[in-house]
Write an enzyme that holds these catalytic residues in place. Structure first.
Site, PDB file in Angstrom:
ATOM      1  N   MET A 134       0.817  -1.218   0.000  1.00 42.02           N
ATOM      2  CA  MET A 134       0.000   0.000   0.000  1.00 42.02           C
ATOM      3  C   MET A 134       0.846   1.261   0.000  1.00 42.02           C
ATOM      4  SD  MET A 134      -1.474  -0.221   3.930  1.00 42.02           S
ATOM      5  CE  MET A 134      -2.000  -1.911   3.691  1.00 42.02           C
ATOM      6  N   CYS A 135       0.201   2.362  -0.399  1.00 40.33           N
ATOM      7  CA  CYS A 135       0.831   3.675  -0.414  1.00 40.33           C
ATOM      8  C   CYS A 135       2.012   3.674  -1.383  1.00 40.33           C
ATOM      9  CB  CYS A 135       1.243   4.058   1.008  1.00 40.33           C
ATOM     10  SG  CYS A 135       1.724   5.779   1.237  1.00 40.33           S
ATOM     11  N   ILE A 136       3.215   4.021  -0.949  1.00 38.63           N
ATOM     12  CA  ILE A 136       4.383   4.040  -1.823  1.00 38.63           C
ATOM     13  C   ILE A 136       5.059   2.674  -1.912  1.00 38.63           C
ATOM     14  CG2 ILE A 136       6.033   4.680  -0.013  1.00 38.63           C
ATOM     15  CD1 ILE A 136       5.934   5.912  -3.719  1.00 38.63           C
ATOM     16  N   THR A 189      -3.133  -0.619  -3.003  1.00 38.47           N
ATOM     17  CA  THR A 189      -4.093   0.464  -2.750  1.00 38.47           C
ATOM     18  C   THR A 189      -3.325   1.751  -2.446  1.00 38.47           C
ATOM     19  OG1 THR A 189      -6.144   1.038  -1.571  1.00 38.47           O
ATOM     20  CG2 THR A 189      -4.349   0.138  -0.246  1.00 38.47           C
TER      21      THR A 189
END
Length: 217
Positions: A134-136, A189
């Site tokens: 998720m995220c980066i 995500t």
């Protein structure tokens, strides 16, 4: 009970694991009747950031010790993780993913990934077990796998272009949704790449955890 490996990269959005993303991940795992098994690299952080001023501090901190703050001490060195003991793997974001689990923050498309994380992720894949980033954190996936994956970091055009340069197929995605590479059981995500508050981050993270658990069946 399903055991879900959670790999952390320290404590704090600017130099470690994003705290909200980590806690939301652990909460979603528990609410879905699974057990989180947490790991982090036993090594020094690449830098230390004052989260109030966002300035660098002249300190040295250990990634594993810092990550233990998020898990109430229930965490093991990443080198000790074994895919045979896990049903799935999830990696929250935060700049630690781009600084301590990889050097994407400084090297971009030329980055390398922590050897233990790469080995664990590849072992999970060989055994047909799902992973969620998720995220980066999805920025590491093109350097872990030697074939294209469908992934997302949200809608940031510049970062998406770097991922595509690395060989990924980037799929734009809103904060409350996920992108699933069904063939390879990889779920991503945007989380705080787009989230403006903890509730927005939770929407996508809940979906990611739920889909990862479905893919364990």
């Amino acid at each position: 009970m399903k055991k879900i490996g959670v790999v952390l990269s320290g404590c704090g959005v600017y130099d470690g694991s994003e705290v909200h993303e980590t806690v939301l991940t652990l909460l979603a795992i528990a609410r879905n009747g699974a057990q989180a098994v947490c790991f982090a690299p036993d090594k020094s952080q690449s830098d230390v950031i004052n989260h109030l001023s966002r300035e660098s501090l002249p300190e040295t901190r250990n990634v594993l010790i810092e990550a233990a703050r998020l898990t109430r001490g229930n965490i093991a060195p990443l080198a000790a993780a074994r895919s045979a003991d896990l049903d799935a793997l999830i990696v929250p974001g935060g700049f630690g993913a781009a600084k301590n689990l990889s050097n994407f923050a400084s090297q971009g498309s030329e980055c390398g990934v922590d050897a233990d994380l790469k080995a664990l992720t590849l072992a999970m894949h060989r055994e047909g077990k799902p992973v969620g980033f998720m995220c980066i954190a999805p920025a590491m996936l093109p350097k872990i796998f030697d074939f294209p994956l469908r992934i997302t970091i949200g809608t940031d055009i510049d970062t998406a272009e770097v991922l595509e340069e690395m060989g990924a197929e980037h799929v734009p995605c809103p904060v409350d949704d996920i992108v699933v590479d069904e063939d390879n059981k990889v779920v991503t995500t945007p989380a705080y790449m787009l989230a403006q508050n903890i509730a927005e981050a939770a929407a996508g993270i809940d979906k990611l955890v739920e889909r990862v658990l479905v893919l364990t069946e």
